[in-house]
Design an enzyme around this catalytic site. Structure first.
Site, short mmCIF file in Angstrom:
data_model
loop_
_atom_site.label_atom_id
_atom_site.label_comp_id
_atom_site.label_asym_id
_atom_site.label_seq_id
_atom_site.Cartn_x
_atom_site.Cartn_y
_atom_site.Cartn_z
N ILE A 280 -1.01 6.31 4.32
CA ILE A 280 -0.07 5.98 5.39
C ILE A 280 1.18 5.30 4.82
CG2 ILE A 280 0.23 4.53 7.46
CD1 ILE A 280 -2.86 5.03 7.96
N TYR B 132 -15.13 -4.79 7.50
CA TYR B 132 -13.91 -4.02 7.77
C TYR B 132 -13.42 -4.20 9.22
CZ TYR B 132 -10.51 -0.25 8.03
OH TYR B 132 -9.34 0.46 8.24
N ASP C 47 -1.50 -7.49 -7.14
CA ASP C 47 -2.83 -7.44 -6.54
C ASP C 47 -2.86 -8.37 -5.33
OD1 ASP C 47 -5.45 -7.56 -5.80
OD2 ASP C 47 -6.24 -8.05 -7.79
N GLY D 1 0.83 -1.21 0.00
CA GLY D 1 0.00 0.00 0.00
C GLY D 1 0.86 1.25 0.00
N SER E 254 -6.99 -1.23 13.28
CA SER E 254 -7.82 -0.01 13.18
C SER E 254 -8.57 0.17 14.49
CB SER E 254 -8.81 -0.19 12.03
OG SER E 254 -9.90 0.70 12.17
N ASP F 254 2.31 -2.37 -4.40
CA ASP F 254 0.97 -1.80 -4.55
C ASP F 254 0.38 -2.28 -5.88
OD1 ASP F 254 -0.18 1.06 -2.94
OD2 ASP F 254 -1.31 0.21 -4.62
N GLY G 167 -4.93 -1.88 2.03
CA GLY G 167 -6.24 -2.21 2.59
C GLY G 167 -7.32 -1.36 1.97
P1 NAD Z 1 -5.09 4.60 1.14
O1 NAD Z 1 -6.34 4.34 0.36
O2 NAD Z 1 -4.51 5.96 1.08
O3 NAD Z 1 -3.96 3.55 0.74
C1 NAD Z 1 -4.26 2.18 0.55
C2 NAD Z 1 -3.31 1.62 -0.49
O4 NAD Z 1 -3.64 0.24 -0.69
C3 NAD Z 1 -3.39 2.31 -1.87
O5 NAD Z 1 -2.10 2.70 -2.31
C4 NAD Z 1 -3.99 1.24 -2.77
O6 NAD Z 1 -3.56 1.33 -4.12
C5 NAD Z 1 -3.50 -0.04 -2.09
N1 NAD Z 1 -4.30 -1.19 -2.50
C6 NAD Z 1 -5.65 -1.23 -2.65
N2 NAD Z 1 -6.02 -2.42 -3.14
C7 NAD Z 1 -4.89 -3.14 -3.31
C8 NAD Z 1 -4.62 -4.45 -3.79
N3 NAD Z 1 -5.62 -5.25 -4.22
N4 NAD Z 1 -3.34 -4.88 -3.82
C9 NAD Z 1 -2.33 -4.06 -3.44
N5 NAD Z 1 -2.51 -2.81 -2.96
C10 NAD Z 1 -3.78 -2.36 -2.90
O7 NAD Z 1 -5.46 4.20 2.62
P2 NAD Z 1 -4.74 4.47 4.04
O8 NAD Z 1 -5.69 5.25 4.85
O9 NAD Z 1 -3.35 4.92 3.88
O10 NAD Z 1 -4.77 2.98 4.63
C11 NAD Z 1 -3.60 2.23 4.92
C12 NAD Z 1 -3.95 1.18 5.95
O11 NAD Z 1 -4.31 1.84 7.17
C13 NAD Z 1 -5.15 0.31 5.55
O12 NAD Z 1 -4.88 -1.03 5.90
C14 NAD Z 1 -6.27 0.86 6.40
O13 NAD Z 1 -7.25 -0.11 6.68
C15 NAD Z 1 -5.52 1.30 7.64
N6 NAD Z 1 -6.25 2.30 8.40
C16 NAD Z 1 -6.54 3.51 7.87
C17 NAD Z 1 -7.28 4.42 8.62
C18 NAD Z 1 -7.65 5.78 8.08
O14 NAD Z 1 -8.47 6.45 8.72
N7 NAD Z 1 -7.08 6.23 6.97
C19 NAD Z 1 -7.68 4.10 9.92
C20 NAD Z 1 -7.36 2.86 10.44
C21 NAD Z 1 -6.63 1.96 9.68
#
Ligand code: NAD
Length: 263
Positions: A13, A155, A41, A8, A115, A32, A71
């Site tokens: 993050i 989720y 993927d 990711g 989370s 990613d 995620g």
């Molecule tokens: P984001 O959407 O900015 O980044 C997620 C990344 O995952 C993207 O770069 C996307 O291309 C990649 N991705 C999606 N599907 C994919 C696949 N099939 N194979 C490979 N990569 C894939 O989200 P974020 O907020 O940075 O989230 C990062 C992590 O933090 C996640 O696991 C999320 O559940 C967790 N999280 C986020 C939050 C929040 O509020 N943002 C809160 C709690 C936990």
């Protein structure tokens, strides 16, 4: 200089963490579905296997850190099975597949993205059967349950299963016994593409805006990256199997006396 794989890594993050670690002089192998050193993927077993092979090649078989950030969040029109496969199995398959490479690393550490939805969504909205199917390693069963309940409850279930997996495995001979520190973090609402996507949804958006944030603002991806960087670093070696909430006070406000709790 350490070699750290981050999934990711193209957004949010994962991107903030990659930037910070590179600036600190480390080598990052970004994974990613787009714009990454390893394009794969992670929602499919084939994609995960290809990613593991490619990470091994690019790291010469030795990893000092792994942070699986890839995620997706729940949305009304998103299949729950996608979250079961990506959030849970897309994390666990990489952890187990790369454990041997981490064991050969220098003070290796893993930080899993759970989370604060694990503890802050309303009671009854986290399906126990999905948590159990994930933890039993049955992807087919987990996908079916997740499709039945939908991605919104899926989720927090996938994120709860990840936290429990970390707590179960971290103190064992396979992990800390091999010198690998395994921990999880539980971020609260953080300003990334994931949250922007939820805000744009007419059903989820108002609920996201109403989500209690005692600190009075969303988190920034750099603030989550700072905690992960600490957990990957030399001053965190005594930390094993912990789940750190980093959420502006939401979890503490929701359940002040739930934890710690005597056995
Ligand atoms: P984001 O959407 O900015 O980044 C997620 C990344 O995952 C993207 O770069 C996307 O291309 C990649 N991705 C999606 N599907 C994919 C696949 N099939 N194979 C490979 N990569 C894939 O989200 P974020 O907020 O940075 O989230 C990062 C992590 O933090 C996640 O696991 C999320 O559940 C967790 N999280 C986020 C939050 C929040 O509020 N943002 C809160 C709690 C936990």
């Amino acid at each position: 200089m350490k070699t750290i794989a981050i999934t990711g890594a193209a957004s949010g993050i994962g991107a903030a963490l990659s930037k910070r670690l590179v600036e600190e002089g480390h080598r990052v192998i970004g994974v990613d579905v787009q714009q990454a050193d390893v394009v794969a993927d992670l929602s499919t077993p084939e994609g995960r296997a290809a990613a593991i092979t490619e990470i091994r090649e690019q790291s010469d078989g030795v990893l000092d850190g792994l942070v699986p950030c890839a995620g997706l969040s729940g949305l009304p029109d998103r299949a729950g099975s996608l979250l079961a496969s990506l959030n849970y199995f897309g994390t666990i398959d990489l952890l187990t597949g790369l454990r041997g490479n981490l064991a050969r690393g220098d003070a290796p550490a893993v930080v899993v993205l759970s989370s604060n939805s694990t503890t802050t969504v309303p009671p009854g909205m986290v399906p126990a059967a999905l948590i159990e199917a994930c933890l039993s390693g049955d992807e087919e069963a987990a996908r079916k349950i997740a499709d039945d309940v939908g991605s919104l409850p899926a989720y927090p279930a996938t994120k709860t299963a990840l936290a429990h997996w970390v707590r179960r495995k971290a103190p064992t001979s396979e992990w800390i016994g091999e010198g690998i520190n395994l921990n999880a973090i539980a971020p609260g609402k953080t300003a990334t593409a994931m949250v922007a996507e939820g805000r744009a949804d007419p059903l989820i958006g108002p609920a996201m805006d109403a989500f209690p944030m005692p600190i009075g603002r969303d988190g920034q991806p750099e603030e989550i990256a700072a905690l992960i960087t600490f957990l990957l670093g030399p001053e965190a070696r005594f930390i094993v199997g912990s789940v750190f909430f980093c959420d502006g006070g939401t979890d503490a406000q929701a359940r002040p006396d739930d934890w710690p709790r005597p056995q």
